[in-house]
Motif scaffolding. Structure first.
Motif, mmCIF file in Angstrom:
data_model
loop_
_atom_site.group_PDB
_atom_site.id
_atom_site.type_symbol
_atom_site.label_atom_id
_atom_site.label_comp_id
_atom_site.label_asym_id
_atom_site.label_seq_id
_atom_site.Cartn_x
_atom_site.Cartn_y
_atom_site.Cartn_z
ATOM 1 N N TRP A 22 0.929 -0.887 0.066
ATOM 2 C CA TRP A 22 0.048 -0.063 0.177
ATOM 3 C C TRP A 22 0.909 1.356 0.053
ATOM 4 N N GLY A 23 2.335 1.314 0.618
ATOM 5 C CA GLY A 23 2.635 2.092 0.925
ATOM 6 C C GLY A 23 3.723 2.574 -0.778
ATOM 7 N N LEU A 24 3.513 1.358 -1.496
ATOM 8 C CA LEU A 24 4.173 1.032 -3.103
ATOM 9 C C LEU A 24 2.888 2.144 -3.793
ATOM 10 N N VAL A 25 1.978 2.565 -3.138
ATOM 11 C CA VAL A 25 0.707 2.843 -4.209
ATOM 12 C C VAL A 25 0.930 4.173 -3.733
ATOM 13 N N VAL A 26 1.087 4.625 -2.508
ATOM 14 C CA VAL A 26 0.778 5.989 -2.258
ATOM 15 C C VAL A 26 2.793 6.645 -2.900
ATOM 16 N N ILE A 27 3.379 5.948 -2.806
ATOM 17 C CA ILE A 27 4.426 6.915 -3.462
ATOM 18 C C ILE A 27 4.884 6.405 -5.299
ATOM 19 N N ALA A 28 4.046 5.742 -5.725
ATOM 20 C CA ALA A 28 3.500 5.748 -6.987
ATOM 21 C C ALA A 28 2.849 6.697 -7.502
ATOM 22 N N LEU A 29 1.245 7.192 -6.900
ATOM 23 C CA LEU A 29 0.541 8.049 -6.641
ATOM 24 C C LEU A 29 1.255 9.396 -7.335
ATOM 25 N N ALA A 30 2.153 9.581 -6.109
ATOM 26 C CA ALA A 30 2.905 10.910 -6.047
ATOM 27 C C ALA A 30 3.650 11.045 -7.379
ATOM 28 N N GLN A 31 4.973 9.886 -7.379
ATOM 29 C CA GLN A 31 5.929 10.036 -8.872
ATOM 30 C C GLN A 31 4.574 10.191 -9.978
ATOM 31 N N LEU A 32 3.582 9.487 -10.117
ATOM 32 C CA LEU A 32 3.026 9.928 -11.169
ATOM 33 C C LEU A 32 2.550 11.276 -11.624
ATOM 34 N N MET A 33 2.407 11.670 -10.190
ATOM 35 C CA MET A 33 1.645 13.288 -9.614
ATOM 36 C C MET A 33 2.651 14.329 -10.835
ATOM 37 N N SER A 153 8.790 2.394 -12.782
ATOM 38 C CA SER A 153 9.307 2.413 -13.623
ATOM 39 C C SER A 153 7.944 2.546 -14.777
ATOM 40 N N ALA A 154 6.428 1.738 -14.601
ATOM 41 C CA ALA A 154 6.351 1.652 -15.761
ATOM 42 C C ALA A 154 4.908 3.086 -15.403
ATOM 43 N N LEU A 155 5.425 3.758 -14.463
ATOM 44 C CA LEU A 155 4.386 4.827 -14.754
ATOM 45 C C LEU A 155 5.430 5.626 -13.853
ATOM 46 N N ALA A 156 6.574 6.028 -14.022
ATOM 47 C CA ALA A 156 7.821 6.833 -14.408
ATOM 48 C C ALA A 156 7.658 6.462 -16.291
ATOM 49 N N GLY A 157 7.534 5.590 -16.734
ATOM 50 C CA GLY A 157 7.973 6.181 -18.262
ATOM 51 C C GLY A 157 6.121 6.149 -18.614
ATOM 52 N N SER A 158 5.814 5.746 -18.213
ATOM 53 C CA SER A 158 4.334 5.929 -19.259
ATOM 54 C C SER A 158 3.163 7.580 -18.935
ATOM 55 N N GLY A 159 4.010 7.842 -17.894
ATOM 56 C CA GLY A 159 3.265 9.423 -16.524
ATOM 57 C C GLY A 159 3.158 10.324 -17.611
ATOM 58 N N SER A 160 4.115 10.669 -18.602
ATOM 59 C CA SER A 160 4.220 11.850 -19.569
ATOM 60 C C SER A 160 3.319 11.493 -20.663
ATOM 61 N N ALA A 161 2.642 9.715 -21.571
ATOM 62 C CA ALA A 161 1.621 9.527 -22.302
ATOM 63 C C ALA A 161 0.190 9.835 -21.134
ATOM 64 N N ILE A 162 -0.124 9.707 -19.915
ATOM 65 C CA ILE A 162 -0.865 9.822 -19.199
ATOM 66 C C ILE A 162 -0.997 11.013 -19.100
#
Length: 497
Positions: A22-33, A153-162
């Protein structure tokens, strides 16, 4: 040695934390933003320009102000995370980013928007290294680490497209201001999750901020990114552009010289003495140069040449986003524990190169399904194969006290590569287009043909840069498969050299 045993025991304890996923979800959400904010305003920029009466020459600052502050201050943000504690700086970064986003959404003039975007970059520079270093210390088992970095890395790589997709939807159905306001609820949710789910050891009080290093390193990066940004409207031979690039190089040379002598360096050179880490950083830089250039050209190609709406343009990138996620989570994350990183990096970069080469055949009348879609899927798979092993390998084997600055270095490579790619490839595109039109002054349709010709020439150069990334990964990244090498938790054993 006692420090090493203590660090390993803490790492083992953290790896059994029942809330770590669940902590990963929080970190991934912030990184996506943070990542999507580099592109979410791209599609909204024409609307914002009309609303705030920006000139064509100044509109670039909506993008550049963010990347300048972000890329230039990341190393400082990483050191602050090491000093204060990653969870604390993570929360501070989220709150500051939300406030800056609200300020930008309420902008009444262009200057206010530029300032808010720069402030977003400042807090992103604190937030991003805190997020990656928290992830590094939360997951130490090689198998779990691979899955966690696959998601990240999926979020970091796809965040720009999102960001392009979300920006198109918000611009078309609400207003361009919501491309900034949307960060406020996301940040609020992430702050709540961080306070309840994330755990971190206290900051290292013996870490000292290197003031000369901050000035030299940040100043050099800002000068180079600013110089590449100004090359688009001014031209590469402009005295200001040349002076900025020369000053940036000199400042970075002085930065390296000082880091070898500073008592508490901003960037300990021992971090860069790892051949694998240096190779991953260079691979990331080259890969992002090509990726950011593609986003720029394809956005304009779809909207201006093919006449797509903002939403349709954003959705056109969706297959690429899905391919990045699949490549990171379903391929790289599953294979990395069993194969050396370069066996993923080299094929990934070659796949991305193939996708770019297909796009060099674009014409003003190309079809999306027959020509654009296959290229985006190939590029997405290639980037997905690349980003996950880059993040995991570059941050492995780092002493806990250097986790923040190492994470910041990885993010700096990403941001600086994106800024350079946007400026460099855009200059190539506009120069090639102008030459094409000038050589055909009386030909009907020369202007749209010239614009697309400029895009294809720039994309061809992006493909060359991707090949350089593949060569870099193949020659420099020699680490074994993680399960056959040292465990991630043994970071403290890295020589201090």
């Amino acid at each position: 040695m006692s420090i090493g045993r203590t660090g390993e025991s803490r790492a083992a304890a953290e790896s059994t934390d029942p809330h770590r996923w669940w902590g990963l979800v929080v970190i991934a959400l912030a990184q996506l933003m943070v990542v999507l904010d580099a592109t979410i305003v791209n599609i909204a920029l024409p609307s914002a320009q009309r609303a705030l009466h920006m000139s064509d020459g100044n509109r670039q600052w909506v993008i550049t102000a963010y990347t300048l502050a972000f890329g230039g201050l990341l190393l400082l943000g990483g050191r602050i995370a090491d000093l204060v504690g990653r969870k604390r700086t993570f929360v501070i970064g989220l709150v500051g980013f939300a406030l800056a986003s609200a300020l930008g959404g309420a902008a009444t003039g262009s200057g206010m928007l530029y300032g808010a975007r720069a402030l977003q970059g400042v807090f992103a520079a604190v937030l991003a290294p805190s997020a990656l270093s928290l992830l590094t210390t939360m997951f130490t088992d090689p198998r779990e680490r691979g899955k966690a970095f696959g998601v990240y890395s999926a979020l970091a790589g796809s965040g720009s497209a999102i960001g392009l997709i979300v920006g198109g939807v918000l611009t078309e159905y609400l207003t361009w201001r919501w491309c900034l306001y949307v960060n406020v609820p996301i940040a609020a949710l992430a702050v709540f999750g961080a306070c309840t789910l994330l755990h971190d050891r206290p900051g290292h009080r013996d870490v000292r901020l290197d003031a000369p290093g901050v000035l030299l390193g940040c100043g050099g990066l800002v000068a180079i990114v600013y110089g590449f940004g100004e090359a688009q409207p001014r031209g590469w031979s402009d005295p200001l552009v040349l002076a900025l690039l020369a000053a940036g190089v000199l400042l970075l040379v002085a930065f390296v010289w000082w880091q070898a002598r500073a008592p508490s360096p901003l960037l300990p050179l021992r971090i860069l003495r790892s051949r694998d880490r240096a190779g991953c950083l260079l691979t990331m830089t080259f890969a992002v140069i090509g990726m950011f250039g593609l986003f720029l050209f394809m956005t304009y190609y779809l909207q201006v040449v093919l006449g797509y709406s903002p939403v349709r343009t954003g959705l056109a990138f969706l297959p690429m986003t899905a391919a990045i996620v699949a490549g990171s989570t379903q391929i790289s994350a599953r294979l990395l524990p069993h194969v050396p990183p370069r066996r993923l990096l080299v094929p990934g970069m070659l796949l991305a190169t193939g996708g770019l080469l297909l796009l060099t055949r674009l014409t003003p009348h190309s079809s999306y399904a027959g020509e654009i879609l296959p290229s985006l899927v190939l590029l997405g798979l290639g980037l997905g194969l690349t980003f996950m092993p880059v993040f995991a390998t570059a941050t492995a084997g780092v002493a806990p006290r250097d986790a923040g600055v190492t994470s910041a270095t990885v993010n700096t490579a990403q941001q600086v590569g994106g800024s350079i790619g946007t400026a460099l490839l855009n200059t190539i595109a506009t120069t090639s287009a102008a030459a094409y039109v000038a050589a055909r002054p009386h030909r009907p349709g020369a202007v749209p043909d010239g614009v697309v010709h400029g895009y294809t020439v720039a994309i061809a150069w992006a493909a060359v840069i991707m090949i350089v990334a593949a060569l870099t990964a193949g020659l420099m990244v020699t680490a074994p498969a993680p399960k056959h090498g040292a465990p991630a938790g043994s970071a403290v054993r890295e020589p201090v050299g």
